[in-house]
Design a protein around this motif. Structure first.
Motif: not given
Ligand code: HEM
Length: 228
Positions: A44-46, A48-50, A115-118, A144-146, A169-178, A181-183, A185-187
């Protein structure tokens, strides 16, 4: 063989299978159901997001033809634009992808504005005060990331270095793991479309807006796709 480290995520998850695993012993492994949940989350995260970020790119690009033009100029300067009407589309390598700084800025700007994840959340592990606001242990904080990405106070900041100016992608040690890869793929996808001289054109029905479910995706994207 036995001591070999797993080489990919699936192998890592499967290697931690233990039907007797339990939460009291963190290192006891993962049950079958937990592995299933992890794989489902990655799918799902891999995906829907991109794809959502790409829809936002198409929307913003259609509203900004001059930006599409400038991306193609950058590709032409680097000899990466297709020639002879699709007969030859120059290959993309990691090096020439990195050299496309304007295309990279556009990709980043899409993630900053879209705001992929608001929002994301955290649970406070101790009492604290942030900017005169008392936060108690156990409280859930919505971030509120956005809003942060578009906060006027950070507009002049270097988005590569200011800790809050750019956190899709959020921040800290629970930031987005992907995120790497997302950068990539997108670019790659965005550059591939521009290489083929595709232009996204605005239409009267292309009024934007958004729907927020798991991700936050554009509502009315109605563009004309021109192949030059
Ligand atoms: C444009 C694409 C993406 C965006 C904007 C995005 C954004 C985010 C955000 C904001 C979070 C929460 C981070 C936090 O709370 O600090 C997150 C978590 C996560 N993302 Fe992504 N993501 C994207 C692509 C991906 C991809 C491609 C994958 C996997 C291949 C992925 C896997 C995950 C996972 C597993 C988590 C949970 C991490 C954890 O809780 O420790 N994401 N993502």
């Amino acid at each position: 063989m036995e001591n070999e480290q797993p080489k990919n995520l699936i192998a890592l998850l499967v290697s931690s299978l233990n039907e007797e695993a339990n939460d009291d012993q963190v290192l006891s492994g993962l049950t079958r159901a937990e592995i299933f949940d992890e794989v489902l989350m990655m799918i799902i995260t891999g995906y829907e997001t991109t794809s959502t970020a790409l829809s936002w790119f198409i929307f913003f690009a259609s509203k900004n033809p001059q930006i599409q033009q400038r991306m193609k100029e950058e590709l032409r300067e680097h000899h990466l634009l297709m020639i002879d009407n699709l007969k030859y589309v120059p290959p993309l390598t990691a090096d020439n992808l990195t050299s496309l700084t304007y295309c990279e800025c556009v990709t980043k700007e899409v993630l900053r504005l879209a705001p992929v994840f608001g929002l994301t959340s955290r649970i406070a592990t101790y009492d604290t005060i942030v900017n005169d606001v008392k936060i108690h242990r156990g409280q859930t904080i919505l971030i509120a990331l956005h809003n942060i990405n578009t906060d006027a106070r950070f507009l002049g900041e270097d988005k590569n270095h200011h800790p809050l100016a750019m956190i899709p992608f959020g921040g800290g040690h629970r930031a987005c793991i992907g995120q790497e890869l997302a950068w990539l793929e997108l670019k790659t996808i965005i550059v591939r479309m521009m290489q083929r001289d595709i232009t996204f054109e605005d239409t009267p029905e292309n009024v934007g807006g958004y729907n927020e479910r798991i991700t936050c995706f554009p509502k009315n994207v109605v563009v004309r796709v021109r192949f030059d």
